[in-house]
Scaffold this active site. Structure first.
Site, PDB file in Angstrom:
ATOM      1  CD  GLU A 187     -50.315 -12.196  19.303  1.00 23.95           C
ATOM      2  OE1 GLU A 187     -50.742 -11.299  18.795  1.00 23.95           O
ATOM      3  OE2 GLU A 187     -49.313 -12.729  20.007  1.00 23.95           O
TER       4      GLU A 187
ATOM      5  CB  THR B 108     -46.285 -15.083  17.210  1.00 23.36           C
ATOM      6  OG1 THR B 108     -45.966 -16.375  17.252  1.00 23.36           O
ATOM      7  CG2 THR B 108     -47.301 -14.624  18.116  1.00 23.36           C
ATOM      8  CE1 TYR B 109     -41.097 -13.741   9.880  1.00 19.15           C
ATOM      9  CE2 TYR B 109     -39.650 -13.280  11.793  1.00 19.15           C
ATOM     10  CZ  TYR B 109     -39.801 -13.616  10.230  1.00 19.15           C
ATOM     11  OH  TYR B 109     -39.007 -13.479   9.240  1.00 19.15           O
TER      12      TYR B 109
ATOM     13  N   GLY C 207     -39.258  -6.652  16.416  1.00 17.65           N
ATOM     14  CA  GLY C 207     -38.964  -8.047  16.989  1.00 17.65           C
ATOM     15  C   GLY C 207     -37.807  -7.911  18.069  1.00 17.65           C
ATOM     16  CG  ASP C 208     -38.833  -9.569  21.761  1.00 16.72           C
ATOM     17  OD1 ASP C 208     -38.989  -8.422  21.943  1.00 16.72           O
ATOM     18  OD2 ASP C 208     -39.625 -10.710  22.086  1.00 16.72           O
TER      19      ASP C 208
ATOM     20  CE1 TYR D 259     -44.797  -3.306  23.428  1.00 14.19           C
ATOM     21  CE2 TYR D 259     -44.463  -1.517  21.660  1.00 14.19           C
ATOM     22  CZ  TYR D 259     -44.248  -3.145  22.072  1.00 14.19           C
ATOM     23  OH  TYR D 259     -43.868  -3.766  21.210  1.00 14.19           O
TER      24      TYR D 259
ATOM     25  CG  HIS E  14     -40.926  -1.278  23.778  1.00 15.55           C
ATOM     26  ND1 HIS E  14     -39.482  -1.701  23.982  1.00 15.55           N
ATOM     27  CD2 HIS E  14     -41.120  -1.977  22.673  1.00 15.55           C
ATOM     28  CE1 HIS E  14     -39.135  -2.620  23.303  1.00 15.55           C
ATOM     29  NE2 HIS E  14     -40.188  -3.092  22.567  1.00 15.55           N
TER      30      HIS E  14
END
Length: 291
Positions: free
Chosen positions: A17, A48-49, A108-109, A148, A152
């Site tokens: 990644e 990544t985005y 997404g965060d 996770y 998470h």
């Protein structure tokens, strides 16, 4: 090759990644890194985005370059952040037109300044909805999702987190790629709970080699990832020596990965942080050599 086609033959697959650099010098360094790492024939390189969708076009551009110039399969990260359903479909169409056949589907965060995730008007709130949207409009896409092992950070408990993962898989995900971890017991327990929950797709551990103690401390704290006491003590003893930190971190990652391989994982996903030396050392130590 699509994610849906990986891990079926019993062969072990590496994946790597990277993230979109902020400037031209970063681009040059990234492609030097990629030219070195693709010699080890990873199954794919994922890009990544950026936060808030800030690099959404760059993600497609980098994936297209990885495939067309470096002749390596690319996987584009994709989130729900700040986008309507129509905008999400438009982005997916652009990715498909660019020849991208794999998506890492993530909620997404929350954008900077927001404590909790708030979907855009007409947008999506959960990653399972994003997986379903991809399956509806682009059924041929290979889809990876996040898992996770240590739960998470926003989830109230492990059971809720596992139920959320099951929804993503049931919506059409082909494989689960985990958040970084440093204690393999967490991964083993997570994998067992996944099996008990009826999650049968491949579960790929995510590993981030330690090359700088302070940086990894910051990242692991954001992920709520346990840092082994013995490892912490070793790294604290060499806080002013980056070379020693690198050696300790790489040695730890080699032993961690070997244990996972011996336990039968179908692959390992490496968070390379756009640098090659640590991953190269680990690949070589594990018996993966340049082609």
């Amino acid at each position: 090759m699509r994610i849906s086609e990986l891990y079926r033959s019993g062969t072990f697959d590496l994946s790597v990644e990277i993230f979109p650099p902020k400037n031209e010098s970063g681009d040059a360094e990234l492609f030097r890194t990629l030219e070195e790492l693709i010699r080890y024939q990873p199954a794919f390189v994922s890009c990544t985005y950026g936060a808030g969708g800030s690099t959404s076009k760059r993600t497609i551009e980098l994936c297209e370059t990885i495939q067309n110039q470096l002749h390596t399969t690319a996987t584009a990260h994709f989130t729900c952040v700040a986008s309507t359903r129509d905008q999400l479909v438009d982005w997916l169409q652009s990715a498909s037109d660019a020849g991208i056949n794999n998506i890492m589907a993530l909620r997404g965060d929350p954008p900077k300044g927001q404590e909790t995730f708030v979907p855009a008007d007409g947008g999506l709130k959960y990653a399972n909805e994003l997986v379903a949207l991809i399956r509806e409009h682009f059924p041929q896409m290979g889809i990876g999702v996040a898992g996770y092992p240590e739960v998470h950070p926003e989830s109230p408990d492990a059971e809720t987190d596992l139920a959320n993962l099951k929804r993503k898989v049931d919506a059409g995900a082909n494989a689960v790629y985990t958040q970084l971890f440093f204690n393999n017991t967490h991964f083993h327990n997570f994998r067992e709970r996944c099996v008990q929950a009826g999650i049968t797709c491949p579960i790929i551990p995510g590993i981030m080699p330690i090359t700088e103690f302070r940086r990894i401390q910051r990242i692991s704290s954001m992920c709520n990832s346990e840092f082994p006491v013995e490892l912490t003590e070793k790294l604290e003893a060499v806080q002013e020596d980056l070379e020693a930190q690198f050696e300790i971190g790489v040695d730890f990652a080699i032993r961690q990965c070997q244990e996972l391989i011996d336990d039968g994982v179908p692959g390992i996903h490496f968070y390379a942080l756009n640098r090659s030396p640590a991953c190269k050392r680990i690949f070589e130590a594990l018996g993966f050599h340049e082609a």
